[in-house]
Design a protein around this motif. Structure first.
Motif, short mmCIF file in Angstrom:
data_model
loop_
_atom_site.label_atom_id
_atom_site.label_comp_id
_atom_site.label_asym_id
_atom_site.label_seq_id
_atom_site.Cartn_x
_atom_site.Cartn_y
_atom_site.Cartn_z
N LEU A 158 0.85 -1.11 -0.04
CA LEU A 158 -0.17 0.07 -0.11
C LEU A 158 0.86 1.19 0.14
O LEU A 158 1.94 1.26 0.69
N ALA A 159 0.39 2.17 -0.75
CA ALA A 159 1.23 3.54 -0.74
C ALA A 159 0.58 4.48 0.13
O ALA A 159 -0.57 4.22 0.78
N ILE A 160 1.21 5.67 0.39
CA ILE A 160 0.84 6.88 1.23
C ILE A 160 -0.64 7.17 0.71
O ILE A 160 -0.86 7.45 -0.56
N SER A 161 -1.43 7.37 1.80
CA SER A 161 -2.69 7.82 1.49
C SER A 161 -3.72 6.78 0.80
O SER A 161 -5.12 7.07 0.82
N ASP A 162 -3.34 5.56 0.82
CA ASP A 162 -4.14 4.53 0.15
C ASP A 162 -5.04 4.31 1.34
O ASP A 162 -4.50 4.25 2.74
N GLN A 163 -6.49 3.55 1.00
CA GLN A 163 -7.16 3.29 1.93
C GLN A 163 -6.76 1.79 2.69
O GLN A 163 -6.42 1.05 1.89
#
Lengths: 150, 82
Positions: A84-89
């Protein structure tokens, strides 16, 4: 509905699913996101490992406990795994009930239990490229105490 | 056979994600632990750490639990999802 999945989820679709019955008078949703900072350190991305099978059983059990305590018409728990990347849910909990009190309480209860019981583990990659497993936090354990049956 | 699983930081520390143990070699989780550290002495401190949790057939356990052929035992650190 309970789902452990790699793919992202759509807020509108989940809201519409919760809204499916005319007896629903309140919907509360919670969404957890990947932060770019943890314990003062800059995070560049995250990977989430889980224990397939036990995770789903655990989430089913948590929702069943919530249904015993509050009047819940529909519920949704989605937890993502993998990269998961930054700001992903990361996680979604949605509760539909007749009145807001049940929906607020059940949603918070499920999140508090999920964070301390469901077998997921986060590993962060920091901005300098180093990786580290996230440590469990005492505040998450403390959050459980308010749900103790008196 | 008994399926033994390790997850997250624990599996990295042990250098192992999964192994099979002959069900006739161990009767319970205490004996399984003894069996594991006889194979790898360096695993002892990791598996006895307060940060090592245990599940049998996908349910958390604290005490010694009887094991039978086909059971699944997992060791893992405190969870950090959500």
């Amino acid at each position: 509905m309970i789902s452990v999945q790699e793919q992202d989820f759509n807020q509108q679709e989940e809201y519409d699913r919760l809204k499916c019955k005319t007896s629903v008078g309140a919907i509360v949703t919670f969404t957890g996101l990947v932060r770019d900072i943890n314990n003062g350190q800059s995070v560049s991305d995250l990977s989430l490992e889980h224990y397939p099978g036990m995770t789903e059983k655990c989430l089913i059990d948590i929702v069943a406990q919530a249904k015993q305590r509050w009047n819940i018409i529909e519920s949704t728990v989605i937890h993502r795994v993998g990269h998961l990347a930054i700001s992903d849910q990361i996680v979604f909990v949605g509760i539909a009930s007749q009145h807001r009190g049940d929906a607020f309480s059940a949603c918070e209860f499920i999140m508090d239990y999920l964070k301390t019981q469901a077998p997921f583990w986060k590993k962060e990659t920091m901005s300098d490229g180093q990786t580290q497993w996230v440590d469990a936090r005492e505040v998450d354990q403390d959050a459980l105490s308010k749900w103790a049956v008196k | 056979m008994i399926k033994v699983l390790f997850f997250a930081k624990l599996s990295e520390q042990l250098g192992c994600r999964e192994l099979q143990v002959d069900a006739t070699a161990v009767e319970n989780t205490d004996q399984l632990f003894q069996y594991l550290i006889e194979q790898k002495a360096e695993w002892s401190s990791i598996l006895t750490s307060q940060f090592c949790l245990k599940a049998v057939n996908q349910a958390m356990v604290n005490n010694n639990v009887l094991l039978k052929d086909g059971d699944e035992v997992a060791y893992f650190p405190p969870v950090t999802g959500g």
